[in-house]
Structure formats: C-alpha cells, structure tokens
Design a protein around this motif. Structure first.
Motif, PDB file in Angstrom:
ATOM      1  N   GLU A 230     -29.700 -15.635 -34.724  1.00  0.00           N
ATOM      2  CA  GLU A 230     -29.052 -14.993 -33.577  1.00  0.00           C
ATOM      3  C   GLU A 230     -28.257 -16.051 -32.788  1.00  0.00           C
ATOM      4  O   GLU A 230     -28.585 -17.249 -32.877  1.00  0.00           O
ATOM      5  N   ASN A 232     -26.055 -12.720 -33.633  1.00  0.00           N
ATOM      6  CA  ASN A 232     -25.314 -12.323 -34.833  1.00  0.00           C
ATOM      7  C   ASN A 232     -24.306 -11.207 -34.576  1.00  0.00           C
ATOM      8  O   ASN A 232     -23.621 -10.776 -35.490  1.00  0.00           O
ATOM      9  N   ALA A 234     -24.563  -8.059 -34.371  1.00  0.00           N
ATOM     10  CA  ALA A 234     -24.723  -7.071 -35.439  1.00  0.00           C
ATOM     11  C   ALA A 234     -23.841  -5.853 -35.182  1.00  0.00           C
ATOM     12  O   ALA A 234     -23.754  -5.383 -34.035  1.00  0.00           O
ATOM     13  N   GLU A 238     -22.766  -6.416 -30.052  1.00  0.00           N
ATOM     14  CA  GLU A 238     -23.940  -6.895 -29.308  1.00  0.00           C
ATOM     15  C   GLU A 238     -23.520  -7.978 -28.311  1.00  0.00           C
ATOM     16  O   GLU A 238     -23.389  -9.145 -28.659  1.00  0.00           O
ATOM     17  N   ASN A 250     -32.272 -12.533 -28.466  1.00  0.00           N
ATOM     18  CA  ASN A 250     -31.514 -11.800 -29.483  1.00  0.00           C
ATOM     19  C   ASN A 250     -30.397 -11.053 -28.782  1.00  0.00           C
ATOM     20  O   ASN A 250     -30.633 -10.421 -27.744  1.00  0.00           O
ATOM     21  N   ASP A 251     -29.179 -11.164 -29.331  1.00  0.00           N
ATOM     22  CA  ASP A 251     -28.103 -10.366 -28.737  1.00  0.00           C
ATOM     23  C   ASP A 251     -28.241  -8.914 -29.210  1.00  0.00           C
ATOM     24  O   ASP A 251     -28.526  -8.669 -30.381  1.00  0.00           O
ATOM     25  N   VAL A 252     -28.089  -7.954 -28.266  1.00  0.00           N
ATOM     26  CA  VAL A 252     -28.244  -6.515 -28.554  1.00  0.00           C
ATOM     27  C   VAL A 252     -27.143  -5.745 -27.843  1.00  0.00           C
ATOM     28  O   VAL A 252     -26.426  -6.311 -27.009  1.00  0.00           O
TER      29      VAL A 252
END
Ligand code: MMA
Ligand code: CA
Length: 269
Positions: A230, A232, A234, A238, A250-252
C-alpha cells in the motif's frame, strides 16, 4: 179390635158397679145389651222362631295411642339442591392510580402560529444537536486516549471520510494524524481495545494523486506506516486512508462508511 173393646168394657163395668153402689143401680142394668164377657185365658203359645241376627253395633270409641315405633333406615342421598340466589353486591373498590398523562394537544389557532412553529422547529434542531453532543460525551467517558499534546477519541458512528472529518471539526478537533510511531502504536492499541478492525485517520491524497498529506494540509514527512503493498490506489479510486488493527495504513475509497478517530489538541496556555 174386639178384645180391646172387651178390655175397655170390663173396666167400664167395674167402674159402673162401683158407681151403681153409690146411685143404687146394677152393672148388669147398664151393659146388658152391648157387652160380651170374655172366656177363660187360653194356654200359652209355642215359642216363636229364632229371630234374624241383630244389626251391627255402633262404632266403638278409639283405642289408646300405641307405643312409638323403631326408627326407620337411613334414606339415600338426596338430589343436588338448586343454585342459591345471587349474593349481595361487593363493596366499592379503592380508587385506581392516576393514568399516564395524555398526548400533547394540537396547538390552538388563535395564536401567532408561524412564530411558534419557528421556535419549535429551532428547538427540534437544538435537541438533535444536544443528542449528538450527549453521544459524543458518552464516547469520551467510555475511554479517551492521550499523549502529551493531544487527546484521541474513537467515534463509534460510521461515516464517510468527509463527514467524519466534519464531525471531529464540529467538536474543535480533527481526524487523527499520527506523525510518529509512538502515537501510531497508541492508536492501534486503542482500535484493538475497542474491538474494531478499521478506522479512518486524517490522511489523504485528494489534492494530488500519490502525494499523501495530513488533513491539516501538512505533507507526510519522516513518518508513515503503510501496510505492505500500500498505497495501491486499487481500482483507481482510493484517496483516503484507514488504519487497521495492527496499526498498518491502507488507502481506501473516501465514500466508505466506517468508524473514525478524532484528535483534540490540549490547551497550551
Ligand atoms: C481491498 C482494499 C484495498 C486494498 C486491498 C488489499 C481488494 O481491495 O482494501 O484498499 O489495497 O484490499 O488486498
Ligand atoms: Ca489500498
């Protein structure tokens, strides 16, 4: 008949003889033409036939009262009696407890309705705010973590990144911005203790892709705690950051609705 007459005449003759003695005339002078003298008495007749049996005698008087008889045998059980009459009415019971108050009535029409509606509307808003504050205070009492400079509070209300940030700001704070390992570990322990697996923290690259910044617009400097692989980005979408329970970042997607951590600067005066 003749015999009767003879009897009468005999008496009369005696009477006349006695009379004639007093008037000097003889009895034969008086009865010589009419009276036949009886012959001598006949023999006694035979016994009559036996008479018929007499009539029944009169009813005799009642006999004396007899002795008392032996008691009779016990009789069988009688039939069930009829249902008795309705009993007397019971006494009046005690007064019951007063019931709950009824619903508030409709507002009258002779008042300045517009003005009151406005006031009531404002009160509703105030009550809603008060409820939010109460919930916040409950969370604070439930457990707030602190460092030398700041308090940290996990808000157990799911919100997207932006609403979470507004929530923290409304209360004079911001989303948590861990800037060293000590603070990051403290937050990770707090997330675990609260039984959560993920919370929003105040990090994003909304302004420029791949340039992550704190929500106070300061860039990440010497410190970050990305999970392996991360950030990433996704599916190419994110731009916000969560901390998971091991403390890793974590990127979200920013529109996720999850719990979040606020931070509040301690007064430095
Ligand atoms: C999810 C989501 C991503 C993350 C990956 C890691 C499938 O996507 O959380 O943000 O990077 O998992 O496998
Ligand atoms: Ca990711």
């Amino acid at each position: 008949m003749e015999v009767e007459w003879v009897k009468k005449c005999s008496f009369l003759l005696i009477f006349l003889q006695l009379y004639s003695l007093s008037i000097h005339r003889t009895a034969s002078d008086i009865c010589s033409t009419h009276i036949i003298l009886p012959g001598p008495k006949g023999d006694q007749g035979e016994n009559g036939d036996i008479g018929e049996p007499g009539r029944s005698g009169k009813l005799g008087p009642p006999g004396s009262k007899g002795l008392i008889g032996e008691p009779g045998q016990k009789g069988g059980i009688g039939q069930r009696g009829k249902i008795g009459p309705v009993g007397a009415k019971g006494d009046k019971g005690n007064r019951g407890y007063p019931g709950p108050p009824g619903n508030k009535g409709q507002p009258g029409h002779s008042c300045d309705c517009g003005r009151y509606r406005k006031i009531v509307g404002q009160m509703d808003i105030n009550i809603a705010r008060l409820n939010n504050t109460m919930r916040f205070v409950k969370n604070v009492i439930a457990g707030v973590k602190e460092t030398e400079e700041k308090f940290y509070l996990i808000v157990k209300e799911v919100k997207n990144y932006n609403s979470a940030l507004v929530h923290c700001k409304d209360r004079g704070g911001s989303l948590a911005m861990p800037k060293d390992e000590e603070t990051n570990s403290l937050l990770a322990a707090y997330v675990n203790k609260t039984g959560l697996s993920r919370v929003f923290i105040g990090v994003n690259d909304l302004e420029k892709e791949r340039q992550f910044m704190y929500t106070d617009s300061t860039p990440l400097q010497n410190y970050s705690h990305w999970r392996p692989g991360e950030p990433n980005n996704a599916f190419g979408g994110e731009d916000c950051v969560e901390m998971v329970s091991d403390g890793g970042w974590n990127d979200v997607e920013c529109h996720l609705s999850i719990y979040f951590v606020c931070e509040f600067l301690k007064k430095t005066s």
